[in-house]
Design a protein around this motif. Structure first.
Motif, short mmCIF file in Angstrom:
data_model
loop_
_atom_site.label_atom_id
_atom_site.label_comp_id
_atom_site.label_asym_id
_atom_site.label_seq_id
_atom_site.Cartn_x
_atom_site.Cartn_y
_atom_site.Cartn_z
N ARG A 264 -2.53 85.03 9.90
CA ARG A 264 -3.03 86.69 8.65
C ARG A 264 -1.76 86.87 8.60
N TYR A 265 -0.49 86.82 9.48
CA TYR A 265 0.09 87.92 10.03
C TYR A 265 1.75 87.22 10.10
N PRO A 266 3.49 88.31 10.00
CA PRO A 266 4.41 87.50 9.63
C PRO A 266 4.36 86.84 11.38
N TRP A 267 5.46 86.60 11.30
CA TRP A 267 6.20 87.04 12.23
C TRP A 267 7.20 86.39 12.85
N THR A 268 7.85 86.77 14.19
CA THR A 268 9.24 86.65 14.80
C THR A 268 9.52 85.53 15.61
N ILE A 269 10.31 84.37 15.06
CA ILE A 269 10.26 83.47 16.91
C ILE A 269 11.64 83.43 16.18
N ALA A 270 11.83 81.93 17.50
CA ALA A 270 12.67 81.56 18.05
C ALA A 270 12.72 80.36 16.84
N ALA A 271 14.08 80.10 16.13
CA ALA A 271 14.35 78.73 15.24
C ALA A 271 13.61 77.34 15.27
N GLU B 150 4.33 81.25 7.61
CA GLU B 150 6.00 81.61 7.79
C GLU B 150 5.62 82.59 8.90
N VAL B 151 7.48 82.49 8.88
CA VAL B 151 8.19 83.00 9.80
C VAL B 151 9.39 83.14 9.52
N PRO B 152 9.70 84.39 8.67
CA PRO B 152 10.02 85.15 8.12
C PRO B 152 11.46 85.96 8.65
N VAL B 153 11.86 85.93 9.89
CA VAL B 153 12.83 86.35 10.80
C VAL B 153 12.36 85.34 11.90
N THR C 10 16.00 92.42 19.42
CA THR C 10 15.83 92.98 18.21
C THR C 10 14.35 92.93 18.00
N ILE C 11 13.74 91.68 18.74
CA ILE C 11 12.57 91.29 17.71
C ILE C 11 11.63 92.79 17.96
N ARG C 12 11.58 93.68 19.38
CA ARG C 12 11.13 94.17 20.11
C ARG C 12 11.26 94.96 18.67
N GLN C 13 12.81 95.86 18.49
CA GLN C 13 12.40 97.26 17.13
C GLN C 13 11.40 96.12 15.96
N ILE C 14 11.56 94.85 15.79
CA ILE C 14 11.18 94.94 14.35
C ILE C 14 9.64 94.87 14.28
N LEU D 275 4.38 89.60 14.43
CA LEU D 275 3.65 88.97 15.89
C LEU D 275 4.47 88.45 16.38
N THR D 276 5.01 88.32 17.33
CA THR D 276 5.72 86.97 18.45
C THR D 276 4.69 86.78 19.57
#
Length: 383
Positions: free
Chosen positions: A274-281, A303-306, A313-317, A324-325
């Motif tokens: 239910r939360y947005p994720w930032t993860i590798a391509a 979905e992965v908006p970032v 970069t992930i840490r700051q996001i 989440l990541t």
């Protein structure tokens, strides 16, 4: 001494004498006179400051230095592929390829542009293929030029390794190890291995190039990097590389310390989705494992908006949002200890990444390079 101080014809003569066992036998093979081969060997020994052969009644017996050099010379000349290539032509093509123009090559080498033009032109004639094409003030490599440059870079790596090995024989350990560092190697594995290696090999320079697998694999194939350290690919990235596993990494789900899910004792997969994720391509091992985690649970992949592979970069996001990541615990150990980030939960037992070493097929490391591989293995055992 630099690799370009070698005379390729002298190296070829040395390698053939080593195999043939005598100057007379080598003269018949190479098509040169015995005095010419004798002079070539004398110049090579003088430049290196090492005896390459013991002269015995039955012929020429290579010394340890002679055997080392012959093996590297054979490998380099096999990559070059033609006895018509001179060192001036070899050096000129690499300089133009890496400088992007004759002007850039001249600036990097100190050689005059007309000399570089002539050397590349003569090389094209010798190899019977067009190597470069003009595009305004710059030059681009043709398809044949790209293949030739890769072969020459691999030959250069062999010649550079020869100088390192011969220097060690003279009691002056020198040289460098060019390491491609992928994200999972940078937190503890690579720093630990380099620190341990430097204690016993202070004369060797470790040159670290950071990047993703996609950014580093071609420099490895070109001989610009000696090895890659990081997550291995399945299947292997082509038959021209070899992968050696070191250990398995089990990533964790990470968020900021006051993320809404921290109020849930054990958030399930549906809650994570239910939360947005930032993860590798897409295409990376971590992304594939992450997608499988949701698919195996029967939950739609969020979905992965970032899309991002940079831990900084992930840490700051994460600190500034509800993203989440998935990360290795080692990658965020400082942030976890400081309480800025938290482990929300573990991942399923089967979710792992194999961390290891990737090298070129047929790579023959120097003694120092092999010692560094051992240091990596020893460090991996402590993680």
């Amino acid at each position: 001494m630099h690799y370009w101080d070698f005379n390729l014809r002298h190296l070829r003569a040395h390698a053939i004498v080593t195999r043939a066992g005598s100057i007379s036998a080598a003269a018949r093979i190479i098509g040169l006179t015995q005095p010419a081969i004798t002079e070539a060997l004398a110049r090579l020994e003088d430049r290196l400051g090492l005896a390459l052969f013991d002269r015995i009644p039955s012929g020429m017996l290579p010394t340890e230095a002679g055997q080392l050099l012959a093996a590297r010379a054979d490998a380099a000349l096999a990559h070059i592929g033609s006895p018509r290539v001179t060192m001036a032509q070899f050096r000129a093509l690499l300089a133009v390829a890496e400088g992007g123009s004759y002007a850039g090559a001249s600036l990097a080498t100190g050689l005059a542009e007309p000399s570089l033009h002539r050397a590349v032109h003569d090389l094209s004639v010798a190899l019977r293929r067009t190597l470069v094409e003009r595009r305004g003030r710059s030059v681009v490599l043709t398809a044949g030029g790209k293949r030739t440059v890769r072969a020459f870079r691999l030959a250069r790596a062999e010649l550079t390794a020869a100088l390192s090995e011969l220097g060690t024989l003279k009691g002056r350990e020198s040289g460098r190890i060019a390491i491609g560092a992928m994200p999972l190697s940078r937190a503890r594995l690579l720093p630990g291995a380099i620190t341990a290696f430097h204690r016993t090999h202070p004369g060797i320079t470790a040159a670290i190039v950071e990047g993703s697998h996609a950014e580093l694999i071609e420099p490895l194939r070109d001989g610009e990097l000696d090895l890659l350290v990081g997550a291995l690919r399945t299947p292997e990235a082509g038959g021209d590389v070899v992968q050696q596993p070191l250990f398995d990494d089990h990533p964790i789900v990470v968020s900021r310390a006051d993320h809404p899910l921290t109020k849930t004792k054990r958030p399930d997969i549906a809650a994570l989705a239910r939360y947005p994720w930032t993860i590798a391509a897409p295409g990376t091992p971590l992304r594939a494992q992450w997608e499988k985690m949701f698919a195996d649970a029967g939950v739609a992949v969020p979905e992965v908006p970032v899309e991002c592979g940079s831990v900084m970069t992930i840490r700051q996001i994460l600190l500034e949002s509800d993203f989440l990541t998935l990360l290795s615990r080692d990658q965020v150990s400082v942030e976890l200890e400081a309480g800025w980030l938290v482990k929300l939960c573990d991942t399923p037992p089967g979710l792992k990444r194999t961390i290891g070493i990737t090298t070129r097929t047929g790579w023959r490391p120097t003694a120092a390079q092999q010692a560094f591989v051992v240091a990596l293995r020893n460090c991996a055992e402590t993680l």
